[in-house]
Design a protein around this motif. Structure first.
Motif, PDB file in Angstrom:
ATOM      1  N   SER A  28       0.989  -1.264  -0.044  1.00 39.03           N
ATOM      2  CA  SER A  28      -0.107  -0.043   0.196  1.00 39.03           C
ATOM      3  C   SER A  28       0.888   1.150  -0.121  1.00 39.03           C
ATOM      4  O   SER A  28       2.048   1.120   0.355  1.00 39.03           O
ATOM      5  CB  SER A  28      -0.911  -0.103   1.304  1.00 39.03           C
ATOM      6  N   THR A  30       0.711   4.520   1.991  1.00 44.51           N
ATOM      7  CA  THR A  30       0.123   5.406   3.245  1.00 44.51           C
ATOM      8  C   THR A  30       0.833   6.634   3.211  1.00 44.51           C
ATOM      9  O   THR A  30       1.877   6.954   3.542  1.00 44.51           O
ATOM     10  CB  THR A  30       0.223   4.380   4.280  1.00 44.51           C
ATOM     11  N   ASP A 203      -3.343   5.022  -0.678  1.00 45.92           N
ATOM     12  CA  ASP A 203      -4.519   4.187  -0.278  1.00 45.92           C
ATOM     13  C   ASP A 203      -5.097   4.626   1.191  1.00 45.92           C
ATOM     14  O   ASP A 203      -6.284   4.579   1.309  1.00 45.92           O
ATOM     15  CB  ASP A 203      -4.196   2.893  -0.206  1.00 45.92           C
ATOM     16  N   ARG A 204      -4.451   5.060   2.088  1.00 42.14           N
ATOM     17  CA  ARG A 204      -4.669   5.415   3.336  1.00 42.14           C
ATOM     18  C   ARG A 204      -3.937   6.532   3.774  1.00 42.14           C
ATOM     19  O   ARG A 204      -2.877   6.808   3.363  1.00 42.14           O
ATOM     20  CB  ARG A 204      -4.562   4.107   4.345  1.00 42.14           C
ATOM     21  N   ASP A 216      -7.235   9.039  10.908  1.00 41.82           N
ATOM     22  CA  ASP A 216      -6.742   7.835  10.371  1.00 41.82           C
ATOM     23  C   ASP A 216      -7.814   7.145   9.442  1.00 41.82           C
ATOM     24  O   ASP A 216      -8.776   6.531  10.081  1.00 41.82           O
ATOM     25  CB  ASP A 216      -6.156   6.732  11.460  1.00 41.82           C
ATOM     26  N   ASP A 217      -7.612   7.204   8.286  1.00 41.96           N
ATOM     27  CA  ASP A 217      -9.075   6.463   7.317  1.00 41.96           C
ATOM     28  C   ASP A 217      -8.382   6.528   5.838  1.00 41.96           C
ATOM     29  O   ASP A 217      -7.164   6.743   5.539  1.00 41.96           O
ATOM     30  CB  ASP A 217     -10.010   7.479   7.456  1.00 41.96           C
ATOM     31  N   ASP A 218      -9.264   5.747   5.044  1.00 42.92           N
ATOM     32  CA  ASP A 218      -8.717   5.688   3.688  1.00 42.92           C
ATOM     33  C   ASP A 218      -8.829   7.012   3.047  1.00 42.92           C
ATOM     34  O   ASP A 218      -9.384   7.892   3.508  1.00 42.92           O
ATOM     35  CB  ASP A 218      -9.809   4.685   2.858  1.00 42.92           C
ATOM     36  N   ALA A 219      -7.909   7.199   1.964  1.00 41.85           N
ATOM     37  CA  ALA A 219      -7.597   8.490   1.504  1.00 41.85           C
ATOM     38  C   ALA A 219      -8.637   9.356   1.032  1.00 41.85           C
ATOM     39  O   ALA A 219      -8.833  10.292   1.143  1.00 41.85           O
ATOM     40  CB  ALA A 219      -6.343   8.448   0.596  1.00 41.85           C
ATOM     41  N   SER A 221     -11.636   8.786   1.828  1.00 40.32           N
ATOM     42  CA  SER A 221     -12.552   9.536   2.906  1.00 40.32           C
ATOM     43  C   SER A 221     -12.030  10.778   3.408  1.00 40.32           C
ATOM     44  O   SER A 221     -12.874  11.793   3.690  1.00 40.32           O
ATOM     45  CB  SER A 221     -12.931   8.401   4.081  1.00 40.32           C
TER      46      SER A 221
END
Length: 235
Positions: A28, A30, A203-204, A216-219, A221
């Motif tokens: 991923s 991040t 991704d996050r 702290d969340d998916d990108a 959102s």
């Protein structure tokens, strides 16, 4: 790939990170976001061994690597490109790249790796025999990233790769990160002042403020969260 738990880091009496948790999934991208002084660079330094944490744990692929020396972490599959395009300006482009792969035992990779870096970063191929001091800012950033990749990391930490670069050059570097992840499954932890750029490729995302994790969340959102954008990302 990376599990950071309860990380605390200090500069003298100043607590720069306070009980920070971060998880980075294998393969991923991040992003670590926040305004200046949020603790982003300190987080990467504490993970990569440049700043031993006061408390907390860092696990790389399940192995506890807390307070391991930076050179040990490179051998275990982690590479860190600090902010500032730190290359050895007295050496040529190719000498810098060879230095990045120097410790590897699979010597066949050195030739293959050089070819791959020149494919990923064509300006470096054109300047392979030139001293690094003759490169532009964007070319030095490419060289810093390519030198780290010569160690064949599983996890790459990138601190502000687009800082001070022309938009076109920054876009080229971001595109290369996407290519690397797609082709090799490389895991990336990316610190980036430009939140829009980071969220477009990640991704996050994790958001820091004054050394603490506040989101702290998916990108996607986080990009759509007006409260977080206004309060912490200056978007």
């Amino acid at each position: 790939m990376l599990d950071v738990s309860g990380l605390v880091a200090e500069y003298g009496p100043v607590r720069a990170l306070d009980d920070v948790d971060v998880e980075v999934a294998e393969g991923s991208i991040t992003a670590v976001l926040g305004v200046n002084g949020a603790g982003k660079t300190t987080l990467l330094r504490a993970i990569s061994g440049l700043l031993p944490p006061k408390a907390g744990t860092v696990r790389l692929a399940g192995r506890d690597v807390t307070r391991r020396a930076p050179e040990d972490l490179v051998r275990l599959g982690m590479a860190h490109v600090p902010e500032g395009r730190g290359v050895i300006v007295e050496l040529t482009v190719e000498e810098n790249l060879r230095l990045g792969g120097l410790w590897r035992k699979d010597k066949g990779w050195l030739r293959t790796g050089l070819s791959r870096m020149y494919e990923l970063f064509p300006p470096l191929a054109q300047r392979r025999s030139r001293r690094a001091e003759t490169l532009s800012g964007g070319e030095r950033q490419m060289l810093a990233i390519a030198r780290a990749l010569m160690s064949r990391p599983e996890l790459l930490l990138l601190d502000e790769p687009s800082l001070g670069l022309a938009p076109r050059t920054a876009a080229q570097i971001v595109a290369t990160l996407r290519t690397l992840r797609a082709e090799t499954g490389l895991t990336l932890l990316l610190v980036e002042q430009n939140a829009g750029t980071a969220l477009s490729v990640a991704d996050r995302a994790v958001v820091l403020n004054l050394g603490r994790k506040v989101a702290d969340d998916d990108a996607a959102s986080l990009a759509a969260d007006d409260r977080v954008r206004r309060a912490y990302l200056e978007m």
